[in-house]
Motif scaffolding. Structure first.
Motif, PDB file in Angstrom:
ATOM      1  N   VAL B 294       0.842  -1.203   0.000  1.00  0.00           N
ATOM      2  CA  VAL B 294       0.000   0.000   0.000  1.00  0.00           C
ATOM      3  C   VAL B 294       0.876   1.252   0.000  1.00  0.00           C
ATOM      4  CG1 VAL B 294      -1.637   1.347   1.372  1.00  0.00           C
ATOM      5  CG2 VAL B 294      -1.970  -1.118   1.072  1.00  0.00           C
ATOM      6  N   SER B 295       1.887   1.273   0.883  1.00  0.00           N
ATOM      7  CA  SER B 295       2.682   2.500   0.979  1.00  0.00           C
ATOM      8  C   SER B 295       3.501   2.728  -0.291  1.00  0.00           C
ATOM      9  CB  SER B 295       3.582   2.454   2.213  1.00  0.00           C
ATOM     10  OG  SER B 295       4.503   1.411   2.078  1.00  0.00           O
ATOM     11  N   LEU B 296       4.039   1.629  -0.876  1.00  0.00           N
ATOM     12  CA  LEU B 296       4.782   1.791  -2.130  1.00  0.00           C
ATOM     13  C   LEU B 296       3.872   2.381  -3.202  1.00  0.00           C
ATOM     14  CD1 LEU B 296       7.135  -1.253  -2.966  1.00  0.00           C
ATOM     15  CD2 LEU B 296       7.713   1.144  -2.612  1.00  0.00           C
ATOM     16  N   MET B 297       2.683   1.832  -3.296  1.00  0.00           N
ATOM     17  CA  MET B 297       1.776   2.269  -4.357  1.00  0.00           C
ATOM     18  C   MET B 297       1.315   3.703  -4.130  1.00  0.00           C
ATOM     19  SD  MET B 297      -0.341  -1.225  -5.131  1.00  0.00           S
ATOM     20  CE  MET B 297      -1.090  -0.702  -6.663  1.00  0.00           C
ATOM     21  N   ARG B 298       1.092   4.061  -2.876  1.00  0.00           N
ATOM     22  CA  ARG B 298       0.660   5.435  -2.586  1.00  0.00           C
ATOM     23  C   ARG B 298       1.801   6.412  -2.884  1.00  0.00           C
ATOM     24  NH1 ARG B 298      -4.025   6.431   0.071  1.00  0.00           N
ATOM     25  NH2 ARG B 298      -3.250   8.363   0.995  1.00  0.00           N
ATOM     26  N   ASN B 299       3.009   6.031  -2.486  1.00  0.00           N
ATOM     27  CA  ASN B 299       4.155   6.907  -2.726  1.00  0.00           C
ATOM     28  C   ASN B 299       4.357   7.173  -4.209  1.00  0.00           C
ATOM     29  OD1 ASN B 299       4.731   7.140  -0.083  1.00  0.00           O
ATOM     30  ND2 ASN B 299       6.371   5.606  -0.060  1.00  0.00           N
ATOM     31  N   LEU B 300       4.097   6.172  -5.020  1.00  0.00           N
ATOM     32  CA  LEU B 300       4.329   6.326  -6.454  1.00  0.00           C
ATOM     33  C   LEU B 300       3.078   6.839  -7.165  1.00  0.00           C
ATOM     34  CD1 LEU B 300       6.428   3.136  -7.123  1.00  0.00           C
ATOM     35  CD2 LEU B 300       7.206   5.499  -7.226  1.00  0.00           C
ATOM     36  N   GLY B 301       2.047   7.141  -6.377  1.00  0.00           N
ATOM     37  CA  GLY B 301       0.836   7.694  -6.963  1.00  0.00           C
ATOM     38  C   GLY B 301      -0.049   6.687  -7.652  1.00  0.00           C
ATOM     39  N   HIS B 302       0.189   5.399  -7.366  1.00  0.00           N
ATOM     40  CA  HIS B 302      -0.683   4.396  -7.977  1.00  0.00           C
ATOM     41  C   HIS B 302      -1.991   4.256  -7.209  1.00  0.00           C
ATOM     42  CE1 HIS B 302       2.068   2.322 -10.951  1.00  0.00           C
ATOM     43  NE2 HIS B 302       2.809   3.278 -10.410  1.00  0.00           N
ATOM     44  N   LEU B 303      -1.997   4.678  -5.969  1.00  0.00           N
ATOM     45  CA  LEU B 303      -3.235   4.630  -5.163  1.00  0.00           C
ATOM     46  C   LEU B 303      -3.572   6.044  -4.719  1.00  0.00           C
ATOM     47  CD1 LEU B 303      -2.833   1.551  -2.743  1.00  0.00           C
ATOM     48  CD2 LEU B 303      -3.992   1.659  -4.960  1.00  0.00           C
ATOM     49  N   GLU B 304      -4.773   6.437  -4.946  1.00  0.00           N
ATOM     50  CA  GLU B 304      -5.203   7.760  -4.467  1.00  0.00           C
ATOM     51  C   GLU B 304      -6.208   7.622  -3.347  1.00  0.00           C
ATOM     52  OE1 GLU B 304      -6.439  10.032  -7.815  1.00  0.00           O
ATOM     53  OE2 GLU B 304      -4.385  10.123  -8.626  1.00  0.00           O
ATOM     54  N   TRP B 305      -7.047   6.609  -3.453  1.00  0.00           N
ATOM     55  CA  TRP B 305      -8.053   6.396  -2.417  1.00  0.00           C
ATOM     56  C   TRP B 305      -7.405   5.868  -1.159  1.00  0.00           C
ATOM     57  CZ3 TRP B 305     -13.111   3.855  -4.644  1.00  0.00           C
ATOM     58  CH2 TRP B 305     -13.619   4.663  -5.683  1.00  0.00           C
TER      59      TRP B 305
END
Lengths: 649, 319
Positions: B294-305
């Motif tokens: 989750v944190s990797l994806m959020r950091n790279l902007g893959h997750l916004e929600w």
């Protein structure tokens, strides 16, 4: 019969082993050499065939690559617009035998600002040329090898075979080449691709035949089989995957060798064909594919193996014949030898009467048998002769023994002067060199004249003739001396004349005699060529007694023998001897000599006569030290003891 | 006659009851037929799903059957997804639930030819690196972590670009592309492997996913599927020959140009990802693994929600 000792078996074994070794070494070397030659020939053939096959494929590949290059050049120069491509592609596909499909695919939005994908594609079908557009959400051609690799490397590229986009059942390989913006040679516009269907390409490989079961095949850069007789391997297995599945690391080595070398001749691990085989491979530099030709070793070496097979069969038969022949020959040799051995054993045991088995061969064994038989007969004769000779010899020896006894009985044993009132100590001994001897001594009293005759003589020869001559001499001397003993010279003259009569054998005798007047001690000596005696005076002095010379008896008639008179004082002594004493030799042929006798006499002269005689004999024997006695030895010792005869023991 | 009719009616009733007991489940693997799915193939071939009252339909799979889309469109009841794919579905509003995590570690690596000398992430700077468009997250995270700026290009289905030198490095899974490189003749000492796991950007991979609604409505079917599938995997590793046989049947049916050696080596490469001390490491999804993704994806902007809580995302149906 013990096999280890049997000549036949040993001969057969050694011969077979030797010829067998020579045969196997030479035929092994022959096999290896022929094998190398055949391998070289096969390599040459395979090389030629592989190159021919590779060249045919290369010509197809080059044709396709050439078409692609031409189209790319046209696109680079801007001659063809994207919407005018289909007729061009149709034309390329139709005109080239090799090209079965052609496409031009563009970079995103390069052909049409509204279209991410733009890829006109024409391909051959049995019903003519068909057109389609490549690209779409389900066909992102930008990541396909045929697009991406030339796009990134900016150079031509042959793909691994893959199923065509038009028909998944059509296996194709594609040559692709980038083209650029006509105004900016750096800006990639898209990729030109030309397809060639695998069957069209590989039919040529499948057609290749070499020997009966040799075949050709084609592999991709990953060594994946593009063609191979085992159909289910095509497009699926590679040398590397088979190396894993078959557990054969050598296959992986082979795969890497094919990838890394332009051409070569290698052994194929057995796992691939389930038999040993050879592979010639040539790499196609354009596509990095490789053409290989495989020949099973069974076929490669089939002819030579067949030849070797027959050579071995013939050799085996030959060995059996050889074995039979050797056994036959050696039996032929050993059978008579066995007979001979048995006969020789009989001969060894002394049975010379059993005749040898008849051997009619003219060879060495026959000669041996003949010689053996002659030996047997000679032995038999010899033994017969020997038996007779031995008997004769025994008889002679027995006669000689008797003769010796007789001769010894001639010689007086002891001097008996008991009836004369005078003391004489006298001892004498004779040791013949043979059974009978030629020496003599004598002494006897002359009672009428109150005198004692004594003498020592030596016949020129030894043995029986000498013994007889000695007997004659002694008898003559005694006979004549007893008649008139006064003149010993006269005695010797008369005896000499008697001996010279009928002396055809030329025998002679040296003789020294003396007549001792027992009353006065006067000795009248006559000498016929004999050694001078030693004289010992009672005062202790001693010397050789010089006597007038005279010729030996029996040599010449009418000889005069002068007489010399010597007066003995009481206690004086004389020693008479033959040359057997002075000429006795030791082992080194050194003579005993007169000096030695002279010295000895000085020591023993005062001893009694018996002891003097023994001392001289003992001294001679010690000197000879076991050397054979060559001559008779005679010693006579005498001491004059008048009056009471004190000195006589 | 009435009797006969009555009997027929009873028989019909029984048959329909039996039919109702056997539930059909459509399963979507997320790549072409290969040993990555050996456990499922084997359990199906052994008839174990059937025995457990499950009629399992393994849907056609490959590049043209993307598993996230199939699951989202409810064309499949259950799908195999990477953890990142599942989170992306959540992002799109598809309520997927992880009911079993099979591969706990990352099998992703960056691979280069040894001769190019790329040993550490810094060496990637300015190099041309290929990665799959749909799996760009982890390589991107790596580049960002080390502040390197390679030229990235989309990666195709083969490793030809790496072998021909068109790219300097490529992404690969240990069980597939590394095996492919080995089977194309490259020895292990001729390639350089950079595991993402070693650089803090490795994420858990294959997991079994269903929609929340499916889990709510057919919990038994889902549980049965997971349990039988885990048994299938245990059996596959214990009997690799049988597993590879089952895989090769599928491979040949689908016309895939792979071979037995590749599938066997793939299964062996999967073994350490699935097993620890001979026992399956799944089906539990570790909370930390979830949070790392989750944190990797959020950091790279893959997750916004805002992501769903772990407890809602992962439900171990075997417990």
């Amino acid at each position: 019969m013990n096999g280890r000792k049997s000549l036949a078996v040993r001969l057969a074994l050694v011969t077979l082993l030797t010829t067998g070794s020579i045969f196997f070494i030479s035929s092994g070397a022959l096999y290896l050499m022929v094998r190398d030659i055949m391998l070289e020939h096969a390599e040459d053939q395979a090389r030629e065939l592989t190159h021919a096959t590779a060249n045919r494929i290369r010509s197809s590949l080059n044709e396709v690559a050439g078409s692609a290059q031409g189209l790319a050049s046209a696109l680079n120069s801007g001659q063809i617009r994207p919407d005018g491509l289909f007729p061009v592609l149709d034309n390329v596909t139709l005109q080239s035998d090799a090209v079965q499909g052609a496409a031009v695919t563009y970079e995103p939005y390069a052909a049409d600002p509204d279209e991410r994908y733009y890829g006109p594609f024409s391909y051959e079908t049995p019903n003519g040329i068909t057109r389609m557009h490549l690209g779409g959400d389900d066909f992102d051609y930008f990541t396909r090898d045929w697009y991406q690799i030339p796009a990134l490397t900016r150079s031509g590229f042959w793909t691994e075979p893959f199923p065509s986009a038009a028909d998944p059942n059509r296996l194709i390989t594609t040559y692709s080449r980038p083209f650029f913006d006509p105004d900016d040679a750096e800006a990639l516009r898209g990729i030109v691709t030309m397809d060639i269907e695998l069957p069209a390409l590989t039919a040529r490989v499948d057609e290749v035949e070499i020997f009966d079961s040799g075949f050709a095949f084609l592999v991709s850069p990953r060594t994946r089989f593009i063609t191979y007789p085992q159909r289910d391997w095509i497009m699926r297995e590679s040398l590397f995957s088979l190396a894993e599945t078959l557990g054969e690391p050598e296959l992986r080595e082979l795969g890497r060798r094919i990838q890394q070398t332009d051409e070569g001749f290698s052994r194929v691990p057995e796992a691939l064909l389930e038999e040993p085989a050879r592979l010639y491979h040539v790499r196609l530099p354009e596509a990095n594919w490789a053409v290989g030709v495989i020949i099973p070793e069974r076929e490669l070496f089939g002819d030579i193996l067949r030849v070797m097979h027959w050579v071995l069969i013939i050799a085996a038969i030959g060995f059996f014949i050889l074995l039979g022949t050797i056994i036959g020959i050696s039996r032929g040799i050993t059978r008579p030898l066995k007979g001979l051995a048995s006969s020789a054993g009989e001969i060894a045991r002394g049975n010379l009467d059993r005749p040898l088995p008849p051997i009619r061969t003219g060879d060495e064994v026959g000669q041996l048998a003949h010689s053996l038989d002659e030996m047997r007969l000679s032995l038999k004769d010899y033994i017969n002769d020997l038996t007779a000779t031995t008997a004769a010899k025994e008889r002679m020896e027995s006669e000689l023994k008797i003769a010796r006894n007789i001769q010894m009985s001639f010689l007086p044993k002891r001097l008996d002067l008991s009836d004369l009132d005078v003391g004489i100590d006298l001892a004498a001994r004779l040791i013949p060199a043979k059974e009978v001897g030629g020496d003599l001594y004598d002494f006897f009293p002359l009672r009428e004249h109150n005198a004692l005759f004594f003498a020592v003589g030596d016949v020129s020869d030894k043995g029986v003739p000498a013994a007889l001559f000695m007997a004659v001499t002694k008898t003559l001397v005694k006979g004549i001396a007893e008649q008139d003993p006064r003149d010993p010279g006269e005695i010797l003259t008369r005896v000499n004349n008697e001996l010279c009569l009928n002396n055809d054998n030329g025998m002679f005798v040296t003789y020294l005699c003396g007549v001792l007047d027992l009353g006065t001690g006067e000795v009248r000596f006559a000498n016929a060529g004999h050694n001078p005696p030693l004289i010992h005076r009672a005062d202790g002095t001693y010397d050789w007694l010089k006597l007038p010379p005279g010729l030996v008896l029996g040599a010449m008639e009418d000889m005069e023998y002068p007489v010399q008179t010597v007066r003995l004082a009481p206690g004086d002594a004389l020693l008479l001897y033959t040359d057997g004493v002075t000429e006795a030799a030791d082992g080194e042929q050194k003579l005993y000599g007169e000096d030695r006798l002279f010295a000895l006499y000085g020591e023993i002269a005062s001893q009694p006569a018996r002891q003097q005689v023994d001392a001289v004999l003992e001294s001679v024997e010690r000197f000879a030290d076991g050397a054979t006695q060559a001559d008779d030895i005679t010693v006579l010792a005498l001491r004059y003891c008048p009056g009471d005869g004190e000195c006589v023991r | 006659m009435r009797r006969v009719l009555a009997l027929a009616a009873v028989l019909l009733l029984c048959a329909s009851t039996a039919l109702a007991d056997t539930q059909t489940l459509r399963f979507q693997p997320h790549w072409v037929p290969q040993a990555q799915f050996a456990g499922f193939y084997l359990a199906k071939e052994m008839g174990w799903y059937q025995d457990a009252g499950l009629e399992l339909e393994i849907l056609p799979h490959g590049a043209e059957h993307p598993a996230p889309a199939t699951l989202a469109r409810q064309e499949a009841d259950v799908a195999l997804l990477y953890l990142t794919q599942a989170l992306e579905l959540r992002e799109q509003g598809v309520d997927v639930v992880n009911v079993a995590q099979l591969i706990q570690d990352s099998s992703l690596v960056l691979v280069s030819l040894a001769e190019s000398g790329i040993l550490v992430p810094e060496d990637l700077d300015g190099q041309r690196v290929s990665r799959w468009a749909s799996f760009s997250l982890q390589p991107e995270a790596l580049f960002r972590t080390y502040g390197v700026h390679p030229e990235t290009v989309d990666q195709g289905a083969t490793m030809a670009a790496l072998r021909t030198g068109a790219v300097a490095a490529a992404t690969a899974t240990r069980y597939n592309e590394l095996v492919e490189l080995y089977l194309s003749g490259l020895d292990p000492d001729e390639i350089e492997v950079m595991p993402l796991e070693d650089h803090g950007v490795g994420l858990a991979e294959d997991g079994i996913y269903v929609l929340e609604s499916t889990l709510r409505e057919r919990p038994e079917a889902v549980r049965t599927f997971v349990e039988v599938s885990l048994r299938g995997w245990e059996y596959a590793f214990a009997h690799p020959d049988a597993a590879v046989d089952a895989v090769m049947d599928r491979v040949i049916q689908a016309g895939e140009p792979t071979n037995r050696a590749h599938q066997r080596l793939m299964l062996e490469a999967l073994r350490p990802l699935y097993l620890e001390d001979e026992a399956l490491r799944g089906p539990h999804l570790d909370r930390q693994d979830y949070q790392l993704a989750v944190s990797l994806m959020r950091n790279l902007g893959h997750l916004e929600w805002e992501p769903v809580p772990y407890e809602q995302f992962h439900q171990d149906v075997t417990q």
